[in-house]
Motif scaffolding. Structure first.
Motif, PDB file in Angstrom:
ATOM      1  N   ASP A 226      -6.392   4.921   8.101  1.00  0.00           N
ATOM      2  CA  ASP A 226      -6.051   3.545   8.479  1.00  0.00           C
ATOM      3  C   ASP A 226      -6.825   2.536   7.633  1.00  0.00           C
ATOM      4  O   ASP A 226      -6.256   1.571   7.115  1.00  0.00           O
ATOM      5  N   ARG A 227      -8.135   2.783   7.481  1.00  0.00           N
ATOM      6  CA  ARG A 227      -8.984   1.840   6.744  1.00  0.00           C
ATOM      7  C   ARG A 227      -8.651   1.791   5.265  1.00  0.00           C
ATOM      8  O   ARG A 227      -8.660   0.726   4.653  1.00  0.00           O
ATOM      9  N   HIS A 228      -8.389   2.961   4.691  1.00  0.00           N
ATOM     10  CA  HIS A 228      -8.321   3.029   3.233  1.00  0.00           C
ATOM     11  C   HIS A 228      -6.915   3.169   2.657  1.00  0.00           C
ATOM     12  O   HIS A 228      -6.695   2.781   1.509  1.00  0.00           O
ATOM     13  N   THR A 230      -3.560   2.924   4.878  1.00  0.00           N
ATOM     14  CA  THR A 230      -2.618   2.054   5.572  1.00  0.00           C
ATOM     15  C   THR A 230      -2.894   0.587   5.262  1.00  0.00           C
ATOM     16  O   THR A 230      -1.959  -0.185   4.996  1.00  0.00           O
ATOM     17  N   ALA A 231      -4.152   0.207   5.253  1.00  0.00           N
ATOM     18  CA  ALA A 231      -4.510  -1.188   4.984  1.00  0.00           C
ATOM     19  C   ALA A 231      -4.094  -1.633   3.589  1.00  0.00           C
ATOM     20  O   ALA A 231      -3.883  -2.830   3.353  1.00  0.00           O
ATOM     21  N   ARG A 232      -3.979  -0.686   2.663  1.00  0.00           N
ATOM     22  CA  ARG A 232      -3.610  -1.004   1.273  1.00  0.00           C
ATOM     23  C   ARG A 232      -2.166  -0.650   0.945  1.00  0.00           C
ATOM     24  O   ARG A 232      -1.721  -0.859  -0.175  1.00  0.00           O
TER      25      ARG A 232
END
Length: 271
Positions: A226-228, A230-232
């Motif tokens: 999610d952090r690395h 999905t966010a991008r």
């Protein structure tokens, strides 16, 4: 997905399985980085690679517990390193136990620092306060994040949009019930990489039973994907391999080769 043809897992989910020696040096860096080729189009990460606890942290947990899945993902680190070598892909692995802090959790997740894990009490985490948690985030969690950020930046600088694949392992049994999958592919909303990866694994001559968002559901808010990814907007997949299949060197090599075969045609640039 093809009809299940499960193998019977070896019933050793609770005891130590091929537990690596736990290094005692307080100077060990919290992250291991394998540089690979930033232009290959793939980044690997192993969130729970190690069972190491620095000597200045006392979790109050019996030594035998560090050979269990509560301390690290059995076999995942070796598969990640071998897969990175097959594909010349950058890889980021943790050098600390998930019992200290779990980098595959969001900062607000109540299981970020576990007080109880699969029946094992973690006394050193029982009374941790906000200051203590922040110190662990700075010392362990943030270096892992920065290493993945750097790998993504290097890939983008090389002109490619990288895929992010994280490697985990799961126990053969849960609450006394055998898990039929040899491997699972987890995801949230983005299925660009997931669908062809599942198809490649289902076409394997070993007639695998492949979990589609099994044995867990994907989409954990704030987790590594999610952090690395999905966010991008990066293509991604979370891989779960059953621990009894990768507890030893032979199985680790076999599964690394299997995933190299499945991933190589899907990479934006061939390694």
């Amino acid at each position: 997905m093809r009809a299940p043809t499960p193998t019977t897992p070896a019933k050793t989910p609770s005891g130590p399985v091929n537990a690596p020696a736990r290094p005692e040096s307080p100077a060990i860096h919290p992250v291991e980085t394998l540089p690979g080729d930033p232009a290959c189009g793939l980044i690997l990460a192993c969130d729970h690679a190690s069972n190491h606890v620095p000597p200045d942290i006392d979790l109050g947990v019996a030594e035998t517990e560090f050979g269990r899945h509560i301390a690290y993902d059995i076999g995942a680190a070796a598969v990640t390193r071998a897969l990175a070598a097959h594909l010349n892909a950058p890889a980021i692995l943790t050098n600390f136990s998930r019992l200290i802090i779990d980098p595959n959790r969001g900062r607000a997740d109540p299981t970020l620092v576990m007080r109880l894990s699969d029946g094992a009490v973690v006394p050193g985490n029982a009374r941790i306060d906000a200051v203590g948690k922040a110190a662990r985030i700075a010392r362990f969690y943030e270096p892992f994040d920065r290493a993945i950020d750097a790998a993504v930046a290097a890939a983008q600088a090389a002109g490619v949009t990288p895929m992010l694949v994280t490697i985990h392992s799961f126990t053969p049994y849960w609450r006394g019930v055998a898990r039929p999958w040899q491997v699972g592919i987890l995801y949230d909303r983005d299925e660009r990489l997931v669908r062809p990866l599942i198809a490649a694994l289902e076409a394997d001559p070993a007639a695998l039973t492949v979990g589609d968002n099994e044995p867990y559901g994907g989409g954990l808010p704030g987790d590594t994907i999610d952090r690395h990814a999905t966010a991008r907007g990066l293509p991604n997949a979370l891989v779960e391999i059953r621990q009894d299949l990768i507890a030893g060197a032979e199985g680790q090599a076999e599964w690394a080769e299997r995933f190299a075969h499945a991933l190589r045609p899907l990479m934006p640039a061939r390694a």
